[in-house]
Design an enzyme around this catalytic site. Structure first.
Site, mmCIF file in Angstrom:
data_model
loop_
_atom_site.group_PDB
_atom_site.id
_atom_site.type_symbol
_atom_site.label_atom_id
_atom_site.label_comp_id
_atom_site.label_asym_id
_atom_site.label_seq_id
_atom_site.Cartn_x
_atom_site.Cartn_y
_atom_site.Cartn_z
ATOM 1 N N HIS A 63 -3.243 7.474 1.744
ATOM 2 C CA HIS A 63 -3.621 6.141 1.267
ATOM 3 C C HIS A 63 -5.005 5.840 1.833
ATOM 4 O O HIS A 63 -5.287 6.094 3.004
ATOM 5 C CB HIS A 63 -2.607 5.104 1.756
ATOM 6 C CG HIS A 63 -3.088 3.704 1.585
ATOM 7 N ND1 HIS A 63 -3.546 3.236 0.373
ATOM 8 C CD2 HIS A 63 -3.213 2.679 2.463
ATOM 9 C CE1 HIS A 63 -3.921 1.968 0.528
ATOM 10 N NE2 HIS A 63 -3.733 1.610 1.777
ATOM 11 N N CYS A 122 0.822 -1.229 0.000
ATOM 12 C CA CYS A 122 0.000 0.000 0.000
ATOM 13 C C CYS A 122 0.850 1.271 0.000
ATOM 14 O O CYS A 122 0.350 2.346 -0.345
ATOM 15 C CB CYS A 122 -0.956 0.001 1.183
ATOM 16 S SG CYS A 122 -2.138 -1.347 1.125
ATOM 17 N N ASN A 135 -9.974 0.042 -0.653
ATOM 18 C CA ASN A 135 -8.510 0.127 -0.570
ATOM 19 C C ASN A 135 -7.921 -0.459 -1.861
ATOM 20 O O ASN A 135 -7.993 -1.665 -2.080
ATOM 21 C CB ASN A 135 -8.040 -0.652 0.664
ATOM 22 C CG ASN A 135 -6.538 -0.602 0.864
ATOM 23 O OD1 ASN A 135 -5.790 -0.233 -0.036
ATOM 24 N ND2 ASN A 135 -6.086 -0.985 2.041
HETATM 25 N N1 ACO Z 1 -18.875 -8.277 8.235
HETATM 26 C C1 ACO Z 1 -19.389 -8.565 9.439
HETATM 27 N N2 ACO Z 1 -18.646 -8.903 10.491
HETATM 28 C C2 ACO Z 1 -17.318 -8.935 10.312
HETATM 29 C C3 ACO Z 1 -16.702 -8.640 9.094
HETATM 30 C C4 ACO Z 1 -17.550 -8.310 8.027
HETATM 31 N N3 ACO Z 1 -17.072 -7.998 6.805
HETATM 32 N N4 ACO Z 1 -15.373 -8.744 9.241
HETATM 33 C C5 ACO Z 1 -15.137 -9.096 10.504
HETATM 34 N N5 ACO Z 1 -16.323 -9.228 11.159
HETATM 35 C C6 ACO Z 1 -16.540 -9.593 12.542
HETATM 36 C C7 ACO Z 1 -15.402 -10.400 13.116
HETATM 37 O O1 ACO Z 1 -15.565 -11.762 12.782
HETATM 38 C C8 ACO Z 1 -15.563 -10.146 14.586
HETATM 39 O O2 ACO Z 1 -16.581 -10.975 15.070
HETATM 40 P P1 ACO Z 1 -16.421 -11.686 16.524
HETATM 41 O O3 ACO Z 1 -16.342 -10.539 17.481
HETATM 42 O O4 ACO Z 1 -17.658 -12.484 16.613
HETATM 43 O O5 ACO Z 1 -15.163 -12.471 16.437
HETATM 44 C C9 ACO Z 1 -16.077 -8.708 14.643
HETATM 45 O O6 ACO Z 1 -16.585 -8.416 13.332
HETATM 46 C C10 ACO Z 1 -15.008 -7.702 14.993
HETATM 47 O O7 ACO Z 1 -13.867 -7.996 14.190
HETATM 48 P P2 ACO Z 1 -12.599 -7.132 14.241
HETATM 49 O O8 ACO Z 1 -11.595 -7.629 13.266
HETATM 50 O O9 ACO Z 1 -12.183 -6.978 15.666
HETATM 51 O O10 ACO Z 1 -13.217 -5.772 13.696
HETATM 52 P P3 ACO Z 1 -12.592 -4.355 13.738
HETATM 53 O O11 ACO Z 1 -13.479 -3.445 14.484
HETATM 54 O O12 ACO Z 1 -11.145 -4.372 14.093
HETATM 55 O O13 ACO Z 1 -12.704 -3.933 12.216
HETATM 56 C C11 ACO Z 1 -11.289 -3.781 10.315
HETATM 57 C C12 ACO Z 1 -12.038 -4.696 11.236
HETATM 58 C C13 ACO Z 1 -12.268 -2.902 9.579
HETATM 59 C C14 ACO Z 1 -10.517 -4.624 9.309
HETATM 60 C C15 ACO Z 1 -10.315 -2.931 11.134
HETATM 61 O O14 ACO Z 1 -9.521 -3.714 11.960
HETATM 62 C C16 ACO Z 1 -9.448 -2.080 10.295
HETATM 63 O O15 ACO Z 1 -9.902 -1.135 9.714
HETATM 64 N N6 ACO Z 1 -8.133 -2.385 10.243
HETATM 65 C C17 ACO Z 1 -7.206 -1.638 9.432
HETATM 66 C C18 ACO Z 1 -6.625 -2.546 8.455
HETATM 67 C C19 ACO Z 1 -6.672 -2.065 7.075
HETATM 68 O O16 ACO Z 1 -7.384 -1.199 6.640
HETATM 69 N N7 ACO Z 1 -5.821 -2.692 6.313
HETATM 70 C C20 ACO Z 1 -5.720 -2.411 4.931
HETATM 71 C C21 ACO Z 1 -4.407 -2.780 4.425
HETATM 72 S S1 ACO Z 1 -3.175 -1.950 5.291
HETATM 73 C C22 ACO Z 1 -3.332 -0.471 4.947
HETATM 74 O O17 ACO Z 1 -3.706 -0.161 3.859
HETATM 75 C C23 ACO Z 1 -3.030 0.469 5.970
#
Ligand code: ACO
Length: 319
Positions: free
Chosen positions: A246, A114, A276
């Protein structure tokens, strides 16, 4: 006068097919509400069957060359940032070079996931500063949809395909790329990676991510590299006119903007429509804000990114 490079044209390309959150919710257990609330993403573009990263990069390049009013014969270097190359080799950049009808100069790929566009821009800028190139075509293009595990709802909802490009040229004036700042820390490679590759599994593999951990590192690393870029040029946070980050997710964008004390409308946001797009996200957002007239000559534009590796970086530009 300091010798530096200036962005003299921008371009971008998005595949025609749009995949909405509701459509995704048919095949994986998710919902439009969950995706919008956690990420701000509403839709993403997906490459057509047979449409490759080279095709997307080529279209983006044509658009940037037109905007720069530059012919390919004036380009002496092509740098393509991608993590989804057409083949293991040759580089996708050389494919694009051939598609553009360019037989002179050089072309190569850069892999910084990224952060790829910031890395490619830094390399292009340094080639120009060193006097080894006069006009460089810098492209970020991806078909990330091809490395997603479409059964993993935690990752497949976050990404999209697309491309963006800029032409940078030697500049003797005070406008242009003021500085670029690159970082990486390979200790975190297990938090965001693809579980395949030619030397390990001999397969392409799928993107794997520890979302929460990535989020935590992203906010800290991005704030730090932004301050580094400002300090290197004796600017304050309040001097920034535009942040072109980004586009990973809206919460990271808002978190960084808040830390910098920027107003929401000073941040160029495309994540809701593009998701993304990895190395393509900054040039896509930049092109949009240049074409719709938001970014004006003389303004201070800050670009920043963080990605797998971890890699991260920033570029400060006097437009
Ligand atoms: N739909 C519904 N539920 C979901 C989904 C989905 N698409 N994805 C995950 N869940 C569930 C999980 O299974 C979990 O359920 P559980 O509590 O029963 O286990 C719950 O939602 C919470 O999951 P988390 O992973 O803790 O959710 P979080 O609030 O952290 O959000 C996310 C996830 C959006 C990926 C977040 O961590 C994030 O934005 N991370 C940044 C990473 C990123 O953007 N990376 C991109 C590449 S790197 C970069 O470009 C910087």
């Amino acid at each position: 006068m300091i010798k530096r490079s200036r962005i003299i044209g921008t371009g971008s390309y998005l595949p025609k097919r749009i995949l909405t959150n509701d459509e995704l919710a048919i095949s994986v257990e998710t919902s439009n509400d969950w995706i919008v609330e956690r990420t701000g993403i509403r839709q993403r573009h997906i490459a057509a069957d047979g449409e490759t990263t080279a095709d997307i990069a080529y279209q983006s390049a044509i658009s940037a060359l037109e905007s720069a009013d530059t012919s390919i014969s004036d380009i002496d270097l092509i740098i393509l940032a991608t993590t989804t190359p057409d083949n293991t080799f040759p580089s996708t950049a050389t494919k694009v070079q051939a598609m553009l009808g360019m037989k002179h100069g050089a072309a190569f790929d850069i892999q910084a996931v990224c952060s790829g566009f910031i890395y490619a821009l830094a390399v292009g800028d340094n080639f120009i500063r060193a006097g080894q190139a006069k006009r460089v075509l810098v492209i970020g293009a991806e078909t990330i949809s091809r490395i997603l595990d479409w059964e993993d709802r935690a990752t497949c909802v976050l990404f999209g395909d697309g491309g963006g490009a800029v032409v940078i040229a030697k500049e003797e004036g005070s406008n242009g790329i003021l500085s670029t700042h690159l970082h990486s820390d390979g200790r975190y490679s297990n938090l965001l990676y693809v579980d395949g590759g030619p030397s390990t599994t001999q397969s392409v593999g799928h993107l794997r991510m520890s979302g929460k951990e990535v989020f935590r590192h992203a906010v800290v690393n991005l704030a730090s590299v932004v301050d580094e870029a400002l300090a290197a040029n004796s600017y304050q946070r309040s001097d920034i006119d535009w942040l072109v980050p980004h586009q990973a997710n809206l919460r990271i964008l808002s978190g960084t903007a808040r830390k910098l004390g920027l107003k929401e409308d000073q941040v160029v946001v495309t994540v809701q429509r593009h998701a993304n797009t990895s190395a393509a996200s900054i040039p896509l957002a930049l092109d949009e804000a240049v074409r719709d007239g938001r970014i004006q000559e003389g303004q201070l534009v800050l670009m920043e990114a963080m990605g797998g590796g971890f890699t991260w970086g920033a570029a400060l530009v006097r437009w």
